[in-house]
Design a protein around this motif. Structure first.
Motif, PDB file in Angstrom:
ATOM      1  N   UNK A 124     -36.865  22.405  18.816  1.00 40.06           N
ATOM      2  CA  UNK A 124     -37.298  21.552  17.617  1.00 40.06           C
ATOM      3  C   UNK A 124     -36.308  20.628  17.257  1.00 40.06           C
ATOM      4  N   UNK A 125     -34.934  21.238  17.298  1.00 41.56           N
ATOM      5  CA  UNK A 125     -33.911  20.459  16.778  1.00 41.56           C
ATOM      6  C   UNK A 125     -33.794  19.259  17.703  1.00 41.56           C
ATOM      7  N   UNK A 126     -33.830  19.343  18.997  1.00 44.03           N
ATOM      8  CA  UNK A 126     -33.547  18.132  19.785  1.00 44.03           C
ATOM      9  C   UNK A 126     -35.081  17.256  19.605  1.00 44.03           C
ATOM     10  N   UNK A 127     -36.089  17.519  18.985  1.00 42.70           N
ATOM     11  CA  UNK A 127     -37.421  16.774  18.625  1.00 42.70           C
ATOM     12  C   UNK A 127     -36.867  15.797  17.723  1.00 42.70           C
ATOM     13  N   UNK A 129     -33.689  15.135  16.736  1.00 42.54           N
ATOM     14  CA  UNK A 129     -32.769  13.849  17.294  1.00 42.54           C
ATOM     15  C   UNK A 129     -33.275  12.865  18.094  1.00 42.54           C
ATOM     16  N   UNK A 130     -34.255  13.139  18.804  1.00 40.34           N
ATOM     17  CA  UNK A 130     -34.934  12.204  19.629  1.00 40.34           C
ATOM     18  C   UNK A 130     -35.329  11.029  18.640  1.00 40.34           C
ATOM     19  N   UNK A 131     -36.005  11.588  17.376  1.00 42.07           N
ATOM     20  CA  UNK A 131     -36.486  10.556  16.415  1.00 42.07           C
ATOM     21  C   UNK A 131     -35.545   9.796  16.005  1.00 42.07           C
ATOM     22  N   UNK A 132     -34.115  10.081  15.828  1.00 42.35           N
ATOM     23  CA  UNK A 132     -32.826   9.513  15.551  1.00 42.35           C
ATOM     24  C   UNK A 132     -32.325   8.439  16.551  1.00 42.35           C
ATOM     25  N   UNK A 133     -32.778   8.442  18.106  1.00 43.60           N
ATOM     26  CA  UNK A 133     -32.260   7.835  19.332  1.00 43.60           C
ATOM     27  C   UNK A 133     -31.263   8.525  19.850  1.00 43.60           C
ATOM     28  N   UNK A 138     -25.024  13.554  23.679  1.00 41.42           N
ATOM     29  CA  UNK A 138     -24.838  13.225  22.250  1.00 41.42           C
ATOM     30  C   UNK A 138     -25.891  14.173  21.182  1.00 41.42           C
ATOM     31  N   UNK A 139     -26.809  14.520  22.001  1.00 41.00           N
ATOM     32  CA  UNK A 139     -27.748  15.292  21.316  1.00 41.00           C
ATOM     33  C   UNK A 139     -27.298  16.707  21.113  1.00 41.00           C
ATOM     34  N   UNK A 140     -26.560  17.342  22.349  1.00 38.63           N
ATOM     35  CA  UNK A 140     -26.090  18.698  22.191  1.00 38.63           C
ATOM     36  C   UNK A 140     -24.994  18.611  21.248  1.00 38.63           C
TER      37      UNK A 140
END
Length: 192
Positions: A124-127, A129-133, A138-140
Motif C-alpha cells: 500500500x505504501x509502495x502504491x 510512492x508509485x504515484x509520485x514516480x 528509491x521506493x525502499x
C-alpha cells in the motif's frame, strides 16, 4: 483438557483484544488463560509458547492493518492516496493500541499468511510512492521514511507524548503535508 470450542483462531483473536485492553507488553499467556477461563497448560494445545502467540497476533494485526491501508489507497493516487492511507494508519493505531505495536514485527518467513500480510501493508505504501514516480531502490528508502514518520507520530500520540495545548490531529495533517512535499521532491522521483 482444552475448553470445548477453543481453537487457535479464537485464542489469537482474544489475545489481540486483550492486548488492546492491557497493552502489548502486558499480554501474557497467564492473563490470556484467565480471560479464556482455562488453565494455562490448556493454551499449549493452541499455541506453542508466548513467542508463538506474539507472532500469531502480529500476523493477525498486520493483516488487519494491510486491509485498511489497501482499502484506503484503492482508486487514489498522489496526495489523495497519501492522506487516505495516513488517516487509515493513524485510525488503526488509535483503535487498536495493544495490537498496533505487533504490526511492527518483521513477518515470520515460516508463516506464509504473515508474509503476505506484510507484503500487502508495505505494498500500500509502495502504491502511493508509485504515484509520485518513486520506484526501485528509491521506493525502499521512501517507504522507510513514510513508515518512520507515521509510526513515530502514532507511537508518541498513543504514549501521551504530545502534551502541548494544540490539536494533535492538526499536527498530523501538517506532517502528512510535509511528507507530500518531501515525496514530490524525492531523489529519483518524478519532479512535480
Amino acid at each position: 483438557m482444552p475448553r470445548a470450542g477453543l481453537n487457535q483462531q479464537i485464542v489469537v483473536r482474544e489475545a489481540a483484544r486483550l492486548a488492546d485492553e492491557v497493552g502489548w507488553p502486558r499480554l501474557t499467556l497467564a492473563a490470556l488463560a484467565a480471560r479464556l477461563g482455562v488453565a494455562l497448560p490448556s493454551l499449549y494445545k493452541h499455541v506453542r509458547n508466548a513467542d508463538a502467540l506474539a507472532q500469531k497476533v502480529s500476523a493477525l494485526a498486520t493483516a488487519e492493518l494491510a486491509a485498511e491501508l489497501t482499502t484506503a489507497a484503492a482508486g487514489r493516487a498522489g496526495t489523495d492516496a497519501l492522506r487516505a492511507v495516513a488517516a487509515a494508519y493513524r485510525s488503526y493505531a488509535l483503535r487498536h493500541p495493544g495490537r498496533y505495536p505487533a504490526t511492527q514485527q518483521v513477518p515470520d518467513p515460516a508463516d506464509p499468511e504473515h508474509v503476505t500480510a506484510g507484503e500487502r501493508a508495505v505494498g500500500a505504501i509502495y502504491a502511493i510512492l508509485h504515484g509520485y514516480g518513486i520506484t526501485g531502490d528509491d521506493a525502499v528508502d521512501a517507504a522507510r521514511g513514510v513508515r518512520s514518520a507515521l509510526h513515530g507520530f502514532v507511537s508518541l500520540e498513543a504514549a501521551g507524548g504530545f502534551g502541548l495545548p494544540r490539536d494533535v490531529g492538526r499536527s498530523y495533517d501538517h506532517l502528512i503535508e510535509a511528507l507530500d512535499v518531501a515525496l514530490r521532491s524525492w531523489p529519483g522521483g518524478r519532479p512535480s
